[in-house]
Write an enzyme that holds these catalytic residues in place. Structure first.
Site, PDB file in Angstrom:
ATOM      1  N   SER A 174      20.748  12.854  55.581  1.00  0.00           N
ATOM      2  CA  SER A 174      19.408  13.425  55.573  1.00  0.00           C
ATOM      3  C   SER A 174      18.305  12.385  55.719  1.00  0.00           C
ATOM      4  O   SER A 174      17.239  12.697  56.241  1.00  0.00           O
ATOM      5  CB  SER A 174      19.194  14.229  54.291  1.00  0.00           C
ATOM      6  N   HIS A 220      21.551  19.317  57.886  1.00  0.00           N
ATOM      7  CA  HIS A 220      20.724  18.871  59.026  1.00  0.00           C
ATOM      8  C   HIS A 220      21.448  18.961  60.357  1.00  0.00           C
ATOM      9  O   HIS A 220      20.967  18.437  61.348  1.00  0.00           O
ATOM     10  CB  HIS A 220      20.249  17.432  58.789  1.00  0.00           C
ATOM     11  N   LYS A 280      16.529  24.863  56.722  1.00  0.00           N
ATOM     12  CA  LYS A 280      16.034  23.839  57.647  1.00  0.00           C
ATOM     13  C   LYS A 280      15.950  24.427  59.060  1.00  0.00           C
ATOM     14  O   LYS A 280      15.054  25.213  59.312  1.00  0.00           O
ATOM     15  CB  LYS A 280      16.886  22.597  57.497  1.00  0.00           C
TER      16      LYS A 280
HETATM   17  C1  PLP Z   1      17.971  19.775  51.999  1.00  0.00           C
HETATM   18  C2  PLP Z   1      19.377  19.422  51.710  1.00  0.00           C
HETATM   19  C3  PLP Z   1      20.121  20.156  50.792  1.00  0.00           C
HETATM   20  C4  PLP Z   1      19.524  21.232  49.947  1.00  0.00           C
HETATM   21  O1  PLP Z   1      19.319  22.394  50.660  1.00  0.00           O
HETATM   22  P1  PLP Z   1      18.182  23.416  50.157  1.00  0.00           P
HETATM   23  O2  PLP Z   1      18.511  24.673  50.865  1.00  0.00           O
HETATM   24  O3  PLP Z   1      16.876  22.828  50.566  1.00  0.00           O
HETATM   25  O4  PLP Z   1      18.324  23.526  48.684  1.00  0.00           O
HETATM   26  C5  PLP Z   1      21.454  19.840  50.640  1.00  0.00           C
HETATM   27  N1  PLP Z   1      22.019  18.832  51.337  1.00  0.00           N
HETATM   28  C6  PLP Z   1      21.329  18.096  52.218  1.00  0.00           C
HETATM   29  C7  PLP Z   1      22.017  17.003  52.965  1.00  0.00           C
HETATM   30  C8  PLP Z   1      19.977  18.345  52.423  1.00  0.00           C
HETATM   31  O5  PLP Z   1      19.278  17.604  53.254  1.00  0.00           O
END
Ligand code: PLP
Length: 384
Positions: free
Chosen positions: A182, A210, A239
């Site tokens: 991330s 991602h 995302k």
């Molecule tokens: C953003 C993210 C999460 C968490 O997901 P949410 O739906 O925002 O709680 C988990 N793992 C990674 C790698 C992330 O970037």
């Protein structure tokens, strides 16, 4: 409580002194990667809405319609009355996208990781985690009570040695990694990790928060490695899918166990119908428009070529500056030029690697990407 406020105030002051205090900044998002702060419009390179789907007219309409038809909230845990039929539809679609038998939707990605991991491993087991894996994988591992073994980032040789030493001592073993990292934008060697797991009877779990929507025509990082066996494929709806929520794709029997035992599913309210409806519409768009899914990484590569960096592997490109203060100053300088590029500091990234994290979006204009690259090139001279 005087001692409580004194504690909080002291802690904040100490963080402030190290440029590590954080502030919420009210932000409105508009079409085309534009955000508004303090009445000023900025081109955002910090949103994870890689395809702009959170603003897509059909996705918004689907969310609005579901809220009007079914209500604003789910009213209870999925196991009580919160299992709206849309959640089952969404699970079928996610399983199809990932090529698994089944899927389980959670309230968020964070809740997915903190629910899945402790359901599958516990005391007497071992979990190997990539050093740069997301905070919620670590949180899930800590909740599980399994022994946690950190391995150097993407270092398959190191993991092989650790497995050799630790695996025989444990009942079950899990290897957990981000598919796309991330804060670094690079990709885990899922094929090699899968081989290692097969040889050591370890279960591979990838977090594709991602990757879904933006790699391999939207199918995500696992699809880049067609021969890899990844029995636990976690991801988020929050995302590239432009909605909110999380999921785990896997075999039917694993998903059935999660739905019976994962504490963040059993003891948390179900995902609102509007979030599921939005995600379903986003999946329709992703599956019917493979060209759209390729745009963010294309923009990222335009940026990395302009800066003579290695080709971007995902829509995320880090520009590491080192100190937290340098990253904050660079971010402020970019904001003055109309770009929102948020500084990422410890503990989100390791000490000494504070950075600008640049996230590319299908809606970015090439000319803006080039302007940003040139602005960052000038700042790198000043701050590194
Ligand atoms: C953003 C993210 C999460 C968490 O997901 P949410 O739906 O925002 O709680 C988990 N793992 C990674 C790698 C992330 O970037």
């Amino acid at each position: 409580m005087q001692s409580l406020d004194a504690f909080a105030g002291g802690k904040l002051a100490a963080l402030e002194a190290k440029s590590l205090r954080r502030w919420l900044k009210p932000t409105r998002r508009h079409d085309g990667a534009v955000v508004e702060r303090d009445g000023r419009r900025l081109i955002s390179f910090s949103c994870n809405d890689y395809l702009g789907l959170s603003q897509h007219p059909e996705v918004r309409a689907a969310a609005a319609e579901a809220a009007l038809n079914y209500g604003a909230g789910a009213a209870a845990s999925r196991l009580v009355t919160g299992d709206h039929p849309l959640l089952g539809d969404l699970e079928k679609r996610l399983a199809r996208l990932k090529g698994t038998e089944a899927a389980c939707v959670f309230g968020s990605g964070y809740l997915a990781n903190t629910g899945v991991i402790p359901t599958l491993v516990g005391p007497g087991d071992v979990i190997f985690i990539d050093a740069l894996a997301h905070a919620c994988i670590w949180a899930g591992a800590q909740l599980s009570g399994a022994k946690i073994v950190k391995f150097a980032h993407n270092d398959v040789a190191v993991l092989a040695r650790l497995l050799e030493a630790e695996r025989p001592l444990a009942r079950h073993a899990l290897v957990a990694t981000d598919g796309v990292f991330s804060m670094d934008g690079d990709i885990a060697p899922l094929d090699q990790l899968s081989d290692l797991c097969a040889r050591n009877d370890a279960w591979l779990m990838s977090d594709d928060a991602h990757g879904v929507g933006v790699l391999a025509e939207g199918r995500g990082s696992a699809a880049l490695f067609p021969d890899a066996e990844i029995p636990l494929q976690m991801g988020t709806l929050s995302k590239a899918l432009g909605s909110y929520g999380g999921y785990l794709c896997g075999s039917r029997v694993v998903v059935d166990l999660l739905k019976t035992r994962a504490r963040t599913l059993v003891y948390a309210t179900g995902l609102p119908p509007a979030s599921a409806a939005a995600a379903l519409t986003s999946l329709d768009i992703i599956e019917s428009q493979p060209d759209l899914t390729a745009l963010p990484i294309g923009k990222a590569r335009l940026f990395t070529r302009r800066l003579d960096l290695p080709d971007a592997q995902s829509p995320i490109v880090p520009v590491v500056l080192g100190g937290a203060e340098a990253a904050l100053s660079a971010s402020a300088a970019l904001e003055a030029q109309g770009f929102l590029v948020v500084a990422i500091r410890p503990p989100t990234v390791p000490e000494g690697t504070a950075r600008l994290r640049v996230a590319f979006n299908a809606a970015h204009e090439d000319a803006d990407v080039i302007r940003l690259a040139d602005a960052i090139a000038a700042l790198r001279e000043v701050f590194t």
